[in-house]
Design a protein around this motif. Structure first.
Motif, short mmCIF file in Angstrom:
data_model
loop_
_atom_site.label_atom_id
_atom_site.label_comp_id
_atom_site.label_asym_id
_atom_site.label_seq_id
_atom_site.Cartn_x
_atom_site.Cartn_y
_atom_site.Cartn_z
N MET A 1 20.21 51.12 -14.05
CA MET A 1 18.99 50.46 -13.15
C MET A 1 18.18 49.52 -14.21
SD MET A 1 18.59 51.65 -10.40
CE MET A 1 17.23 51.49 -9.66
N GLU A 2 19.05 48.38 -14.76
CA GLU A 2 18.63 47.52 -15.73
C GLU A 2 17.66 46.52 -14.99
OE1 GLU A 2 19.84 47.62 -19.08
OE2 GLU A 2 17.99 46.23 -19.04
N THR A 3 16.52 46.54 -15.78
CA THR A 3 15.31 45.67 -14.83
C THR A 3 15.47 44.43 -15.01
OG1 THR A 3 14.09 45.75 -16.83
CG2 THR A 3 13.67 47.41 -15.54
N GLN B 1 14.18 42.44 -17.23
CA GLN B 1 13.09 42.02 -18.30
C GLN B 1 13.47 42.62 -19.62
OE1 GLN B 1 10.37 41.05 -16.63
NE2 GLN B 1 10.40 41.87 -14.55
N ARG C 1 19.38 41.43 -14.59
CA ARG C 1 19.17 42.67 -13.66
C ARG C 1 20.16 43.16 -12.98
NH1 ARG C 1 15.01 42.65 -8.41
NH2 ARG C 1 16.77 43.45 -7.13
N ILE D 1 20.57 46.68 -10.53
CA ILE D 1 19.88 47.73 -10.02
C ILE D 1 20.47 48.22 -8.79
CG2 ILE D 1 17.64 47.41 -10.99
CD1 ILE D 1 16.65 46.66 -8.31
N ASN E 1 19.46 48.44 -5.33
CA ASN E 1 18.57 48.14 -4.35
C ASN E 1 18.44 48.73 -3.10
OD1 ASN E 1 20.16 46.65 -2.75
ND2 ASN E 1 20.17 44.99 -4.17
N TRP F 1 13.52 49.47 -6.36
CA TRP F 1 13.35 48.09 -7.09
C TRP F 1 13.10 48.45 -8.70
CZ3 TRP F 1 12.08 44.01 -4.11
CH2 TRP F 1 11.73 44.27 -2.75
N PRO F 2 12.96 47.40 -9.35
CA PRO F 2 13.32 47.19 -10.79
C PRO F 2 12.74 48.29 -11.65
CG PRO F 2 13.15 45.06 -10.36
CD PRO F 2 12.46 45.91 -8.99
N ASP G 1 22.98 45.41 -6.83
CA ASP G 1 22.49 43.87 -6.63
C ASP G 1 23.89 42.99 -6.34
OD1 ASP G 1 19.87 44.00 -7.00
OD2 ASP G 1 19.75 43.81 -9.26
#
Lengths: 106, 259
Positions: free
Chosen positions: A28-30, A32, A43, A45, A47, A64-65, A92
């Motif tokens: 779940m790499e955001t 950010q 990113r 994730i 979703n 979500w992130p 994603d």
């Protein structure tokens, strides 16, 4: 292929409300965070999560992130007839991971 | 990149001055899970909710994977882990005859890799090593921590105890200042705990992943602004050897879950 852990009771009485749990191993790499070289980590994730019972969608969620790594979802459904419960996680990248469990209704 | 420093350090001297010292009474070690919230406890207790099980499942596959020039798997020598590895993690760190030193489970796995599989050692905090230690530790789950009565381990344990009580870092705190004298207190809203080693490697929600006892100790050392030892350093193995004697009797919880 990420690992998944699902928990569905093997048998249930008709009309009984049963608890179902599903977890997937996923970072779940955001998108950010910065990597060691200063470049952003892209990113990545899950979703979308969908659970179908027979042919009917009984539970679905957008993720979500801010959702943690290895997301764990737990929900209830009413056992109606014997069938296959299918869990699918969409990444994603478009990749879909599917796990299934059988339930017998008496 | 250095690990992020948690900002709990500043509160520590105030807290130490304000609270009464409570040593851990003999025969009363308390696992870290006793300090966790009911939600975290439920997560650890339920194998369908404990994310550490992902590493255990990966470890099960690695156990059977043939590696190195010798093309041997762990299972080729040790057989089924459920029988051969039962109780092993509860006894580590142990003494290695050939090197004449104490080794922890991670060190033992890497010795096995180089000696018997003729493979390269795995990185300490890599996914594969964590999976293998979690899988081996999982075989001892529920068994009491039972450090061996091996006199050759005495020097390592003594060194570990000395490090445990030695003040270090810019905040000038020892492990014992918090985990012996103030384990009933709180720091920055979080329980301090006794710093017991019976659930490692464990899944920390803050890490979003599994980590070893050495990762936890490095995080504490950075917290008191000391220079952490390297992964696999003899100092860390000595600390682990001392912590195992301190946790004697506590059930192994691998893979534990902590906040």
């Amino acid at each position: 292929m990420p690992r998944t852990l699902i928990n569905v009771p093997k048998t249930a009485k008709a009309g009984e409300i049963v608890e179902v749990r599903a977890m997937i191993a996923h970072p779940m790499e955001t998108g950010q965070r910065m990597g060691v070289n200063g470049a952003m980590i892209p990113r990545d994730i899950v979703n979308r999560f969908v659970c179908t019972y027979g042919s009917e969608v009984v539970f679905a969620a957008d993720l979500w992130p801010a959702v943690s790594a290895n997301p764990f979802l737990s929900f209830s459904l009413r056992a109606k007839e014997a069938g296959v419960i299918t869990f699918s996680w969409t990444e994603d990248s478009g990749a879909v991971h599917v796990a299934t469990a059988d339930i017998t209704v008496t | 990149m250095r690990p992020a420093v948690r900002c709990f350090g500043l509160a520590a001297p105030l807290l130490l001055a304000a609270s009464v010292a409570h040593g851990i009474e003999q025969g009363e070690p308390r696992s870290g899970i006793a300090f966790a919230s009911p939600e975290t406890r439920a997560m650890q207790a339920d194998d369908t909710a404990n994310p550490g099980l992902f590493w255990v499942l990966d470890g099960e596959q690695l156990w059977a994977k043939r590696e190195g020039a010798a093309q041997k798997s762990c299972g080729d020598c040790h057989g089924a882990a459920s029988a051969s590895m039962k109780g092993i993690a509860a006894r580590y760190p142990a003494f290695d005859d050939k090197t004449g030193q104490a080794v922890d489970l991670t060190g033992r796995i890497n010795l096995c890799r180089t000696r018997h599989q003729q493979a390269t050692p795995l990185p300490h905090e890599g996914k594969e090593m964590l999976a293998l230690t979690a899988f081996v530790g999982f075989q001892s789950r529920g068994l009491p921590m039972a450090p061996p009565a091996d006199p050759r381990l005495a020097p390592a344990r003594a060194q570990g105890e000395a490090l445990f009580t030695q003040r270090m870092g810019q905040l000038d705190l020892s492990c014992a200042n918090c985990h012996e004298a103030n384990w009933q207190g709180r720091l920055g809203g979080s329980p301090i705990t006794q710093g017991q080693s019976n659930a490692y490697p464990l899944y920390r929600l803050e890490w979003q992943g599994l980590g070893s006892l050495q990762r936890r100790m490095r995080a504490c050392m950075v917290g008191v602004r000391a220079e952490p030892f390297d992964y696999g350093a003899p100092e860390f193995v000595a600390l682990e050897a001392f912590l195992a004697t301190r946790a004697k009797g506590l059930p192994v919880e691998t893979p534990g879950v902590r906040p």
